[in-house]
Enzyme design. Structure first.
Site, PDB file in Angstrom:
ATOM      1  N   ARG A   1       0.844  -1.208   0.000  1.00  0.00           N
ATOM      2  CA  ARG A   1       0.000   0.000   0.000  1.00  0.00           C
ATOM      3  C   ARG A   1       0.875   1.253   0.000  1.00  0.00           C
ATOM      4  O   ARG A   1       0.598   2.209  -0.723  1.00  0.00           O
ATOM      5  CB  ARG A   1      -0.935  -0.008   1.206  1.00  0.00           C
ATOM      6  CG  ARG A   1      -1.888   1.171   1.240  1.00  0.00           C
ATOM      7  CD  ARG A   1      -2.914   1.026   2.326  1.00  0.00           C
ATOM      8  NE  ARG A   1      -2.358   1.369   3.631  1.00  0.00           N
ATOM      9  CZ  ARG A   1      -3.029   1.284   4.779  1.00  0.00           C
ATOM     10  NH1 ARG A   1      -4.268   0.822   4.784  1.00  0.00           N
ATOM     11  NH2 ARG A   1      -2.479   1.637   5.904  1.00  0.00           N
TER      12      ARG A   1
ATOM     13  N   ARG B   1       3.948  -0.437  14.860  1.00  0.00           N
ATOM     14  CA  ARG B   1       2.489  -0.282  14.952  1.00  0.00           C
ATOM     15  C   ARG B   1       1.827  -1.605  15.331  1.00  0.00           C
ATOM     16  O   ARG B   1       0.888  -1.635  16.123  1.00  0.00           O
ATOM     17  CB  ARG B   1       1.925   0.246  13.625  1.00  0.00           C
ATOM     18  CG  ARG B   1       2.293   1.704  13.381  1.00  0.00           C
ATOM     19  CD  ARG B   1       1.963   2.169  11.984  1.00  0.00           C
ATOM     20  NE  ARG B   1       0.543   2.084  11.692  1.00  0.00           N
ATOM     21  CZ  ARG B   1       0.047   2.085  10.463  1.00  0.00           C
ATOM     22  NH1 ARG B   1       0.855   2.157   9.413  1.00  0.00           N
ATOM     23  NH2 ARG B   1      -1.255   2.014  10.272  1.00  0.00           N
TER      24      ARG B   1
END
Length: 186
Positions: A128, A145
């Site tokens: 992405r 994350r």
């Protein structure tokens, strides 16, 4: 129907949330979208959030909670909603439970967990990032994350599991396959 979508960044919550909202005719409420809408509408909480966001800081928990409560109190959310990005931890889940009682709404009906292996998430987010030109999504940032998600948000599976509300869905496959799995357990 009041659904919480749980899953690590890149697990497909946003995409599936939009499909579910269209399917059930209820709003998908993303904390990011709700913050931007409150800022645009110029509400008191929106003005507070804008000042913090303009300073490049994270919006405080109480502002996020207030904005979620404002959004859940709107007419279109009274018949149900899909939450994406809230709650992020057990403390927020407890606040959400109390908030729904205050609003005179039923509690959460289902917490749907999109299960995707960490390495698949990393591959998705790197792909992405490349397609969207997001230079900030580097592998070390993505791994961090995921680590934060596992530490802070993953315990929500236990919280909602104790209430018998968790449904874990395999988050690998086509969008339509994953959507069908979610609808089957929602």
């Amino acid at each position: 129907m009041r659904i919480i979508l749980l899953g690590a960044p890149g697990s497909g919550k946003g995409t599936q949330g939009e499909k579910l909202a269209a399917h059930y005719g209820i709003p998908k409420i993303s904390t990011g979208d709700a913050l931007r809408a409150a800022v645009k509408a110029g509400t008191e909480l929106g003005r507070k959030a804008k000042a913090v966001m303009d300073a490049g800081q994270l919006v405080a928990n109480e502002i996020v909670i207030g904005i979620v409560e404002e959004r859940l109190g709107q007419d279109d959310a009274k018949k149900g909603f899909i939450l994406d990005g809230f709650p992020r931890n057990t403390a927020q889940a407890e606040v959400l439970d109390a908030m729904l009682i205050r609003l005179g709404q039923p509690g959460i009906s289902r917490a749907v967990h999109l299960a995707v292996a960490d390495e698949e998430i990393i591959a998705r987010l790197l792909d992405r990032a490349q397609k969207e030109g997001r230079e900030d999504d580097k592998e070390d940032v993505i791994r961090h994350r995921i680590k934060v998600y596992n530490a802070e948000t993953h315990p929500l599976l236990d919280y909602y599991g104790r209430q018998g509300k968790v449904a874990t869905v395999d988050g690998i496959g086509t969008m339509e396959e994953i959507f069908a799995r979610i609808v089957a357990v929602a």
